[in-house]
Each structure stands twice: as C-alpha cells, then as structure tokens.
Design an enzyme around this catalytic site. Structure first.
Site, PDB file in Angstrom:
ATOM      1  CG  ASP A 113      -5.649  -5.262   1.851  1.00 42.48           C
ATOM      2  OD1 ASP A 113      -6.492  -4.454   0.999  1.00 42.48           O
ATOM      3  OD2 ASP A 113      -5.517  -4.902   2.920  1.00 42.48           O
ATOM      4  CG  ASP A 144      -0.234   0.065   2.577  1.00 48.89           C
ATOM      5  OD1 ASP A 144       0.935   0.368   2.500  1.00 48.89           O
ATOM      6  OD2 ASP A 144      -0.998  -0.169   3.489  1.00 48.89           O
TER       7      ASP A 144
END
EC number: 2.4.2.29
Lengths: 377, 377
Positions: free
Chosen positions: A267, A92
């Site tokens: 996720d 991320d």
C-alpha cells in the site's frame, strides 16, 4: 481462526503470484492497495479505483476513528457501505499515524494515548480497541495488529524494546480478534534494521500464528538499499504459504524489487499524492506535467494502459490543468497513477506466471535507470 | 450568415421549448450551459457533464486567451479537442471578465487594454480580436460580440454611452465574423435598468441582425425583482424566431422565472462553485452539507435524478467528505448540482411541451418559498 484461502499459482525465484480469496472477492497477488485514508481514495470515484484494477483498498484507522468516528461508521452500515466500496478493505491499526501525525503521545504497556491532529481531543488506542475499531466497527476484511513504529535511524536498545512491545501487542491483538469466519488478522514484523531483531520478531509472530504477515517500520527514511537488505533477511523468516505485506511502500522500483524478494501486498499514498502534485508515474520514474516541455505535447501519458486518464487526454491538456490549479488535474493524474500502479502489478503477475520475472525485472531496472539519468541531465 | 435551425416545438405563455440544431448536435431549449472557464467544467469529467444532460457548455475567452493562450489551443486542435468535449461550445467575448477580473483597464473606441490577473501581462481585446479568438482559434460553435458591461447601479448617462459603444462593437463584431457555415454569432443587449435604453439596444441589434440575442449586464447585483422587470420589457423586443440567452444567470428560481419570460438559454458558475463550497441545490434552495444535521443522514441527495452523485451516495458520506475537505466532496456536489440544473431544465421543457408550465412554475415557487422559510427559522 479461518485464514482466507491463499493460492500460489506460480513461483519464479522468490517472487510468487496467486490470489487471496476473501468473501468480498479475490485479491490477485502481488497486489497494490490504493490508500483510502478518510474513506475515499483521494480524488477518485470508487468505480474508477475498481476499473483501474484494484482488488482491495486500505483504510486508515487513525483518521476514521477521529473523523467521522468508528461508531458513526458502524451506525451507517460499516466502511464498505459508507464509502461505496464493495471489495475487500484492509485497515491499518492506527499505530503508524499516531506515531507520524498525532501530538503528545504517551506510550504505555496498555496502549497509546494521543491528541488528535484535527481538533486536539484526547484518544486512546490499545490492541483491543484497535481490533474493535477495525473488525467490529469499520468491518475491515483484513485487520492489522497494533504495533509501534520506530524512526530511522533507531538505537538498537530502543528497537529491541519496541519490537518486544509490538510482539506482546500482537498476542493481545490475536486474543481480542478471536475466531472469525469472514475476517482475517495480520501480524507486523518490527525490529528496525537489525537482522536478529527482525528474525526474533518474525519468529514470535509465526509462533502466535496470523493469517498474514506484514513487514512494518520501513519507508521511514532508511533508503532503497537498506529496505532491500531488510527484506533479504526478513522475508525468509515468514511462512511460504501465507501472504506477505510490505507496509507503506513505495515507488514503482521498490515494488518490483520487493516482489523479487517474495512480497505479495503493498500500500502507498504515492500514486494519489503525486497526482495531486502534478506528477505522473511511469517505468522511467515520475513525470512533472508542470514542465514547459509538455505545453504542446499532444501525446497521452500511456496509451498502453486501459484507463481514460492514461489514454485519452493529452499531456498538453494535463499541463494546462496543472498550471491552472484545476481539480481535474488532480483527478486525472491520481487516476492515471493508480491505473499505472495496478497495471505494473498485473505485468509482474503475468511475468511471474510465465517464469519471466527475471527479465521483466532487468528491463524495468534499465528503464528506471534511464529515466533517472535523463532527469539528472 | 447561416443561422442554426431553431425549432420551437411548443409555446406556453411566453415560455418556449424546442431545439437549436448545430453541426455538433442539437441543443434542447430552454438550455442550461455549465461553465468550463479554463477548458474544464470544474471538478467534472466531460463525460459526466454530457451524462448529466448538458447539450452545450460555455468557455471563457478571457481565461483561455491568457492561459493556455488562444493560438496554443488552435495548434492543439481547437477547444473541443483540447478539452475532449465534442458537443457545441459557446464562448463569451471576454468583455465581462475584463470588467470583473482584470486590472488597469483602459477603454477606448478601438477596444479595451488590460493587465492579466494571472501574471500582470498586457493584453488588448477589440471586437475583431475577440471574434478571431472565439471563432478562428478556439473554434466556438457560438461566439458572442464583445460588449461593455456596466455596474449596478449605473447612472443613466454612463449606461447610455456604454450601450451605444456596445452597439457599435456589435456591428464591428458582425463585420469581423462575416459569413460562416457552421458557426453562429450572438449580439448582446445592454442598457442597464433603463427601459428605453434596453429597447434601443435590442432594436439596434435586430437591425444589424444576429443568429441569437443575449441579455447582458444582469446578475451584477440588481436583485431578483429588477432582473425580472428588465426581462419583462427587454424580451418582447427580441425576435420570436431566434434563441434568447440570459447571460450569467442564476439560481434555480431565476431560471424558472426567466423561462416564464421567454428566455431559452442560460449559463452560470453557480452549480459548480456551490459544489466546491459544500452546497447542494434543490427545488427548496441550497443545502449546506456541512451542517451537523446530515452527519448520520443515510438518504441520498435526490433519488429522482438519474446521476450517481444524486442517487447513490448518502448525505452522511457527503457531510463527512465536506468536513474532511476531500476532493470527492467537490466532485460529487458539483456533479449533483449540474445534474440538478439539467434535470430542472428537462422538467421545464416537458412542462412547456404539455402546456403545463404555469402549474409547474407555481409549484416550484411554492417549494422555493417553503425552503426559504425553513432556512430562516
């Protein structure tokens, strides 16, 4: 930019199954990415993550830049080598954790300045620095643009200006990323729960052009119905031919309903976090192993899942381990939960391939409702 | 009584190597037993314990009788099945933990009454109840007599009367144990640091007749030199043809020096406890992975040990995991430490078999002293 080959093998309603082919291996979609926050999927060996069925894991830029430090990871050979995971890694951008964990944030056009939640030191993330950390230093296979995440609920004006900032950062991220043969970059749709903002965000990203598109800013307290609604009007704005990733979601029912709306990747920390808190996931929802009802239950959690944690250990033993606060409780329940999530994705992929996703989804919803009802009794 | 076959394959000085053959498999001696206090060797899967080289593990009667309860373990098929360890298990009698953990003990000729350290409930252990728990309910392959452990230092009069009580309990334990085909019972030598008391204790046990003989009451603060001295005069009182077990010991150097004095079996929480505290054991002593010197050390802990934790992960990664407080730190370091201890036992067995134990012992002492010196610098 060289986008990874994304082969859609079958479409069933809005759901799709296929694979995203990276130099480190194919990611079967719909895919669930276990979260390896601090260069470890908590309480699991990398071999277990792979054997549980995960093709790709997620790493957190925010955590890794603070500890052990991105430059240090690079000197040690990159994130894959450091943590012994040779499959693809998506990182991320750090934006979400700055928003949820860091202190004394200062948002500017240039980027965000914040203090570490670990030691109070000051750090700055810009779109360019985030790309440098993800793609150059950690060596992520898929990098995410830096974005700003808005809380829920969020006033429209705030959602709009934040979404526009994220769009400008998207362009800078792409510029900084440049043209890479073996790495991809995803953009992130923002806009809170406002249909026109989500559409403008998606259209702006598509115009810039990314290798994949994520839906961000959900799983922040908006609830199941609202999340579904946002997906209903956001996903159709995303290109059919590129992977769509719903960030930070979710419970098993969320995954099923998001796949039904055309999402390809997920996720979530839920399987590992629940595992550390004595919970095992199932089609009927979470099972709290601490409950006295399991004290002499010699059945395994789920013999249909090809994972020792699901198949070989009794609930009575897990109950004992949870009560005694043993490491092995977290180890086995995290392992089972990741295997359950991956098994669920595999079942969805198979149902889509056979054109039976509707009935799978209906049956799953029935089991989920039954579990909810029995827990409420 | 049917004593397990104990084959001594080679003797080198006072050190011996061979095997104790149980219905659940052979125990290669000298043997180290990892401790599975609450029906789990902390932070390890049973398969890892086996693959690390352990032939037998130890279970704690005190912990298991309190949680999950011995009768419950029996209903769930016994300790082996409950915890998924199909090799031999030795259980202690519970006496040591009553002495070190429980509250409000009341010692009587009949037995000891105590309050649980977990929930304050009252329990009673007698020699007969301890045997019932170990042999009948848990299903231990090797049971230990109930004994009383004295503190260090201990006035002679207290050591003497305590040793005599333990001797009387030894006889009652043997009586309660009776004649069993597939299970063995060991007696425990007490007598603190008094040579004549240790000798009287050993002689009394031998007279009664046990399948093996343990040296108890050490590793309670007496120190390395005193422990060696007690072994010097105690071990010769024990029959050559039966296994000798030094309880609760110890550091690697303690194991080497006790083997040199004729000890065959050991148990200790040290490898797993150290592993949970960021320490890795080596021939040079403990290594604290938290130290900054390991932050960018890409070497593994010990490539000579055939264990992934010792061979495949860098010290830099372990350093990071310890600093971040990750489960995987305890998992990998406990795994390495058990593998290191078992590898050390294997090296001692090989050295004895080749008649080279003296030089192994000398070299080991040199490395240990070198490590101690470099840590002191």
């Amino acid at each position: 930019m060289s986008a990874f080959l994304f082969e859609i093998a079958a479409v069933d309603g809005k759901a799709r199954t296929g694979q995203l082919v990276t130099p480190r291996g194919a990611i079967r979609t719909p895919a669930f990415m276990p979260v390896g926050t601090a260069a470890t999927v908590k309480a699991l060996y990398p071999e277990q993550v792979r054997q549980a069925g995960a093709d790709i894991i997620l790493g957190n830029t925010y955590h890794l830049m603070l500890r052990p430090g991105a430059e240090r990871v690079q000197r040690l050979g990159g994130l894959h080598r450091f943590m012994r995971w040779d499959g693809p890694i998506l990182t991320d951008s750090g934006g979400f954790q700055v928003w949820s964990l860091a202190q004394l944030r200062k948002m500017e056009e240039e980027g965000v300045t914040f203090k570490s939640h670990i030691d109070g030191t000051s750090h700055k993330l810009t779109p360019e620095r985030s790309i440098e950390i993800q793609a150059d230093l950690l060596g992520a296979d898929i990098s995410m643009q830096l974005d700003e995440c808005t809380p829920f609920p969020c006033p429209r004006q705030e959602a709009e200006s934040s979404m526009e900032l994220s769009l400008r950062w998207a362009k800078r991220s792409k510029e900084a990323f440049g043209d890479r043969e073996a790495q991809n970059l995803f953009g992130i749709v923002q806009g809170s729960t406002f249909e026109d903002l989500r559409q403008r965000s998606a259209q702006g990203l598509v115009e810039t052009g990314f290798d994949g598109y994520a839906v961000g800013g959900l799983a922040v307290g908006e609830g199941f119905e609202t999340m579904c609604e946002v997906l209903n009007y956001t996903v159709p704005e995303l290109p059919h031919e590129r992977p769509r990733y719903l960030m930070g979601v979710g419970k098993p029912i969320d995954l099923v309903e998001a796949v039904a709306r055309g999402i390809d990747m997920f996720d979530c920390v839920m399987p590992t976090r629940s595992g550390r808190h004595g919970q095992a996931w199932s089609d009927y929802g979470p099972v709290n192993l601490k409950n006295a009802q399991f004290a002499e239950d010699s059945d395994p959690l789920d013999p249909a899942i090809d994972c020792p944690a699901s198949r070989d250990y009794s609930k009575a033993y897990l109950h004992h381990l949870v009560r005694a606060g043993e490491y092995l409780a977290a180890m086995l329940l995290s392992w089972h939960n990741v295997a359950y999530y991956e098994h669920l994705m595999a079942r969805m992929r198979a149902a889509i391939a056979k054109g039976e996703f509707d009935s799978f989804r209906r049956d799953f919803n029935d089991r989920w409702a039954e579990g909810r009802k029995s827990r409420a009794e």
